[in-house]
Scaffold this motif. Structure first.
Motif, mmCIF file in Angstrom:
data_model
loop_
_atom_site.group_PDB
_atom_site.id
_atom_site.type_symbol
_atom_site.label_atom_id
_atom_site.label_comp_id
_atom_site.label_asym_id
_atom_site.label_seq_id
_atom_site.Cartn_x
_atom_site.Cartn_y
_atom_site.Cartn_z
ATOM 1 N N ALA A 154 31.547 -13.235 -28.956
ATOM 2 C CA ALA A 154 31.110 -13.702 -30.270
ATOM 3 C C ALA A 154 30.138 -14.861 -30.083
ATOM 4 C CB ALA A 154 32.310 -14.138 -31.104
ATOM 5 N N THR A 155 29.508 -15.267 -31.174
ATOM 6 C CA THR A 155 28.524 -16.342 -31.084
ATOM 7 C C THR A 155 29.122 -17.711 -31.395
ATOM 8 O OG1 THR A 155 27.892 -15.958 -33.397
ATOM 9 C CG2 THR A 155 26.633 -14.804 -31.695
ATOM 10 N N VAL A 156 30.422 -17.775 -31.667
ATOM 11 C CA VAL A 156 31.027 -19.063 -32.004
ATOM 12 C C VAL A 156 31.202 -19.903 -30.751
ATOM 13 C CG1 VAL A 156 32.234 -18.134 -34.002
ATOM 14 C CG2 VAL A 156 33.360 -18.135 -31.775
ATOM 15 N N ALA A 157 31.245 -21.228 -30.940
ATOM 16 C CA ALA A 157 31.461 -22.141 -29.830
ATOM 17 C C ALA A 157 32.939 -22.463 -29.707
ATOM 18 C CB ALA A 157 30.649 -23.420 -30.027
ATOM 19 N N HIS A 158 33.402 -22.606 -28.486
ATOM 20 C CA HIS A 158 34.775 -22.987 -28.211
ATOM 21 C C HIS A 158 34.756 -24.363 -27.556
ATOM 22 C CE1 HIS A 158 35.500 -18.785 -29.009
ATOM 23 N NE2 HIS A 158 34.828 -18.422 -27.941
ATOM 24 N N THR A 159 35.677 -25.244 -27.956
ATOM 25 C CA THR A 159 35.712 -26.613 -27.444
ATOM 26 C C THR A 159 37.131 -26.990 -27.073
ATOM 27 O OG1 THR A 159 33.825 -27.286 -28.807
ATOM 28 C CG2 THR A 159 35.215 -29.030 -27.961
ATOM 29 N N GLU A 160 37.266 -27.712 -25.975
ATOM 30 C CA GLU A 160 38.560 -28.219 -25.547
ATOM 31 C C GLU A 160 38.378 -29.655 -25.055
ATOM 32 O OE1 GLU A 160 42.693 -27.569 -25.157
ATOM 33 O OE2 GLU A 160 41.189 -26.092 -25.771
ATOM 34 N N LEU A 161 39.233 -30.565 -25.506
ATOM 35 C CA LEU A 161 39.184 -31.967 -25.083
ATOM 36 C C LEU A 161 40.365 -32.257 -24.171
ATOM 37 C CD1 LEU A 161 37.881 -34.778 -25.283
ATOM 38 C CD2 LEU A 161 39.355 -35.220 -27.260
ATOM 39 N N LEU A 162 40.075 -32.731 -22.965
ATOM 40 C CA LEU A 162 41.096 -33.101 -22.000
ATOM 41 C C LEU A 162 41.047 -34.611 -21.796
ATOM 42 C CD1 LEU A 162 40.355 -30.353 -19.300
ATOM 43 C CD2 LEU A 162 41.787 -30.166 -21.344
ATOM 44 N N THR A 163 42.205 -35.250 -21.704
ATOM 45 C CA THR A 163 42.242 -36.696 -21.546
ATOM 46 C C THR A 163 43.215 -37.088 -20.442
ATOM 47 O OG1 THR A 163 43.952 -36.946 -23.245
ATOM 48 C CG2 THR A 163 41.654 -37.127 -23.956
ATOM 49 N N LEU A 164 42.888 -38.173 -19.766
ATOM 50 C CA LEU A 164 43.785 -38.838 -18.830
ATOM 51 C C LEU A 164 43.859 -40.295 -19.246
ATOM 52 C CD1 LEU A 164 42.664 -37.474 -15.324
ATOM 53 C CD2 LEU A 164 44.722 -36.853 -16.583
ATOM 54 N N GLY A 165 45.049 -40.864 -19.317
ATOM 55 C CA GLY A 165 45.189 -42.253 -19.720
ATOM 56 C C GLY A 165 46.354 -42.920 -19.026
ATOM 57 N N LEU B 196 34.892 -30.659 -9.432
ATOM 58 C CA LEU B 196 35.909 -29.875 -10.144
ATOM 59 C C LEU B 196 35.265 -28.802 -11.007
ATOM 60 C CD1 LEU B 196 38.451 -32.577 -11.412
ATOM 61 C CD2 LEU B 196 38.281 -31.515 -9.173
ATOM 62 N N PHE B 197 34.219 -29.181 -11.720
ATOM 63 C CA PHE B 197 33.511 -28.244 -12.591
ATOM 64 C C PHE B 197 32.935 -27.094 -11.769
ATOM 65 C CE2 PHE B 197 29.586 -27.246 -15.159
ATOM 66 C CZ PHE B 197 30.249 -26.713 -16.254
ATOM 67 N N ALA B 198 32.269 -27.419 -10.657
ATOM 68 C CA ALA B 198 31.659 -26.382 -9.819
ATOM 69 C C ALA B 198 32.711 -25.476 -9.200
ATOM 70 C CB ALA B 198 30.809 -27.033 -8.728
ATOM 71 N N VAL C 194 39.474 -23.339 -18.823
ATOM 72 C CA VAL C 194 40.039 -24.662 -19.139
ATOM 73 C C VAL C 194 41.333 -24.880 -18.371
ATOM 74 C CG1 VAL C 194 41.053 -26.068 -20.973
ATOM 75 C CG2 VAL C 194 38.930 -24.814 -21.389
ATOM 76 N N ALA C 195 42.185 -23.851 -18.293
ATOM 77 C CA ALA C 195 43.452 -23.987 -17.573
ATOM 78 C C ALA C 195 43.210 -24.274 -16.097
ATOM 79 C CB ALA C 195 44.290 -22.718 -17.751
ATOM 80 N N ALA C 196 42.229 -23.582 -15.515
ATOM 81 C CA ALA C 196 41.923 -23.806 -14.101
ATOM 82 C C ALA C 196 41.349 -25.196 -13.875
ATOM 83 C CB ALA C 196 40.941 -22.741 -13.612
ATOM 84 N N PHE C 197 40.481 -25.651 -14.777
ATOM 85 C CA PHE C 197 39.904 -26.990 -14.647
ATOM 86 C C PHE C 197 40.987 -28.052 -14.822
ATOM 87 C CE2 PHE C 197 37.931 -30.843 -16.208
ATOM 88 C CZ PHE C 197 36.844 -30.985 -15.363
ATOM 89 N N ARG C 198 41.846 -27.865 -15.813
ATOM 90 C CA ARG C 198 42.910 -28.828 -16.081
ATOM 91 C C ARG C 198 43.837 -28.956 -14.859
ATOM 92 N NH1 ARG C 198 45.056 -30.069 -21.184
ATOM 93 N NH2 ARG C 198 44.206 -28.132 -22.020
ATOM 94 N N ARG D 182 43.101 -28.622 -11.794
ATOM 95 C CA ARG D 182 42.424 -29.338 -10.716
ATOM 96 C C ARG D 182 42.205 -30.814 -11.034
ATOM 97 N NH1 ARG D 182 41.668 -24.317 -10.481
ATOM 98 N NH2 ARG D 182 41.045 -23.192 -8.583
ATOM 99 N N LEU D 183 42.244 -31.160 -12.310
ATOM 100 C CA LEU D 183 41.866 -32.505 -12.732
ATOM 101 C C LEU D 183 42.747 -33.576 -12.105
ATOM 102 C CD1 LEU D 183 39.896 -34.082 -14.497
ATOM 103 C CD2 LEU D 183 41.475 -33.793 -16.410
ATOM 104 N N ALA D 184 44.050 -33.329 -12.011
ATOM 105 C CA ALA D 184 44.959 -34.325 -11.445
ATOM 106 C C ALA D 184 45.625 -33.838 -10.167
ATOM 107 C CB ALA D 184 46.031 -34.692 -12.471
ATOM 108 N N ALA D 185 45.090 -32.747 -9.577
ATOM 109 C CA ALA D 185 45.718 -32.173 -8.390
ATOM 110 C C ALA D 185 45.306 -32.940 -7.138
ATOM 111 C CB ALA D 185 45.336 -30.702 -8.260
ATOM 112 N N ASP D 186 46.136 -32.825 -6.088
ATOM 113 C CA ASP D 186 45.805 -33.455 -4.811
ATOM 114 C C ASP D 186 44.711 -32.677 -4.081
ATOM 115 O OD1 ASP D 186 47.684 -35.486 -5.104
ATOM 116 O OD2 ASP D 186 49.293 -34.231 -4.295
#
Length: 555
Positions: A231-242, A267-269, A427-431, A433-437
């Motif tokens: 579809a032509t709609v945009a999908h957005t996800e916000l991830l946070t670390l605090g 991580l993105f690549a 997003v699940a794969a990026f998430r 990796r975000l805090a992984a060793d």
């Protein structure tokens, strides 16, 4: 007529001294020529609780606008070239639009403020007759105000926004209301960058980028078996670390010798390589183009350069490669758009796809924004009136905002690049990796879709995959074609190129016509490409013509 109080009666250029645009301004100018409906993207919103001194606030705005000439620029076109000039200070009624809002409660006031900000963000600036900012002060009660600001992309980038915010509140809290215009720093930056663009160093930078072009992928392709466009709609996800989690992650990254932006790009690549058959990707990075002498100067200095990354033989190598390539791109960020166009033109000709800027990243170390109560009687809260906007996006984008107390990462994709199902997996794969060793480990992508044939660079890296059956089918759909066969062959330099053998039912059909026919079917078909060589044979003629084609449409 615009309702903005920053509007001028006329643009008087008879006595003005005009200057060239900065590279970032030129890029924005080109974007507006392609999509005139593009509006302002730089904005701020603050809730001020407590007895705000309105006169002192207007004085602080006056001081900030006087201090930063970029907030007073006009932009127009003279003799076919875009130019800018610095206007004199506006009067106070043009500095700030003040509105007393009648509402039943704070919730209704908040909804109204958000709608005002959303409307200002969507409304484009006309800098031939307007100042490049809109500042509003909306009062609900003597102890509750909303401060809104929207800035033209010609005048303010993300770094400049932080400087403006810092200076505005520092001026208010410090009682500074001086209003003598200071233009020298901004004009020195403009003239200095113009001179640098014609230097020997600039020519060497352009040569560096031009030679990178032959085997760069003109788009990133995601495997169809993972969901595909839907579809032509945009999908957005916000991830946070605090909190402690962010502190631990940042300390681990820095202890390994990598900055936050380098780690996030890796991580993105790594996540992209998990979902693409390509061995080479290009991430467009938005970088701060300020020279050392321009640090602290408000203006549009952001530039976008490509960072080229190859699938690593070992996952740990990706971090090292990211650091090397990002540093190389950063040191050569002051490159002309023409040099980058020339670089991409070579890739477009070799691989038969028009350029699609599929992957991009922005990063901001947000150190100057305001969200505190150190003003004594007033408390300042940023982002209190963030509106809900319909985000426009092209490709897959990551935007990271690092603050001392946390990290925010926004991932956004358009539906033509990736379906919701694929984006959810991404997003699940990026998430993970975000805090992984071990963040950059990634399995080789596997193809669950149709049979795809790789086009390889001379070093063997897959830079594009094509569906030969689809190429053949599109050629066969031309009314003058009797038969067609697409194939991949070795080019003179050892890389791959897409070729086609076509027999026509009538004489006179050219390879250019057949290439144009394929090109007209490219939209929405990521595995279709235009053959670089088309051999045309006619059923009514004995001769055969084989032509090497050149793609157009770089942009």
């Amino acid at each position: 007529m615009s309702s903005r109080h920053t509007r001028l009666e006329a643009a008087d250029l008879d006595t003005a001294v005009v200057h060239p645009l900065l590279p970032g301004q030129l890029a924005h100018h080109r974007a507006l020529l392609r999509t005139p409906e593009q509006g302002a993207a730089v904005w701020m919103s603050y809730q001020v609780a407590g007895p705000l001194d309105v006169a002192a606030f207007v004085g602080a705005v006056r001081s900030t606008v006087a201090r930063h000439a970029a907030l007073r620029i006009g932009v127009t076109t003279l003799d076919g070239e875009p130019v800018q000039w610095v206007r004199p200070m506006p009067d106070d009624r043009r500095l700030v639009t003040m509105t007393q809002v009648t509402a039943n409660d704070t919730e209704q006031f908040t909804r109204y403020v958000r709608s005002v900000l959303a409307a200002d963000i969507k409304r484009p600036f006309d800098l031939t007759v307007e100042y490049p900012f809109v500042l509003r002060l909306l009062r609900f009660t003597p102890t509750l105000h909303a401060v809104l600001g929207v800035f033209s992309d010609y005048a303010v980038d993300a770094t400049a926004r932080m400087i403006v915010v810092r200076d505005l509140w520092d001026a208010y809290l410090g009682g500074r209301t001086d209003a003598d215009p200071a233009d020298a720093d901004y004009l020195a930056a403009v003239t200095g960058q113009a001179a640098a663009a014609d230097s020997a160093r600039a020519h060497a930078v352009s040569a560096y980028w031009r030679q990178r072009g032959p085997w760069l992928p003109p788009r990133c392709q995601f495997l169809p078996g993972l969901g595909g466009p839907s579809a032509t709609v945009a999908h957005t996800e916000l991830l946070t670390l605090g909190g402690d989690e962010w502190k631990d992650v940042r300390e681990r990254w820095h202890a390994a010798g990598f900055s936050t932006v380098q780690w996030l790009l890796a991580l993105f690549a790594a996540t992209v390589f998990l979902m693409t058959p390509q061995d080479r990707i290009v991430v467009s990075m938005k970088l701060n183009g300020r020279r050392h002498a321009d640090q602290g100067v408000v203006g549009m200095f952001d530039v976008v350069v490509p960072v080229v990354l190859d699938r690593p033989a070992r996952p740990a190598d990706l971090l090292v490669q990211v650091r090397r390539e990002l540093m190389s791109a950063t040191s050569r960020r002051n490159v002309t758009r023409q040099a980058l166009d020339d670089m991409w033109a070579t890739a477009v000709r070799r691989l038969g796809r028009p350029l699609h800027d599929t992957l991009s990243m922005t990063y901001l170390e947000d150190t100057a924004d305001r969200d505190d109560a150190d003003g004594g009687a007033i408390a300042i809260e940023r982002g209190a009136y963030t509106p809900t906007l319909l985000r426009t996006v092209d490709g897959l984008r990551i935007a990271a905002n690092e603050r001392p107390d946390g990290l925010g990462v926004r991932l956004t994709v358009d539906g033509e690049t990736m379906s919701q199902a694929t984006f959810t997996r991404f997003v699940a794969a990026f998430r993970a990796r975000l805090a992984a060793d071990d963040p950059v480990s990634a399995a080789q992508a596997t193809d669950g879709g149709p049979r795809l044939t790789p086009l390889r660079a001379p070093d063997g890296a897959v830079v594009l995959v094509v569906d030969l059956a689809e190429v053949t089918s599109v050629l066969d759909s031309h009314p003058a074609v009797a038969s067609a066969r697409a194939s991949v062959e070795v080019a003179e330099d050892g890389g791959s190129r897409l070729a086609a053998e076509v027999t026509t039912a009538e004489a006179g059909v050219t390879a250019d016509e057949l290439a144009s026919h394929v090109r007209s079917h490219l939209a929405g078909r990521p595995y279709l490409a235009v053959p670089v060589r088309i051999a045309v044979g006619s059923g009514t003629a004995a001769d055969e013509r084989s032509e090497e084609l050149f793609m157009d449409g770089v942009g």
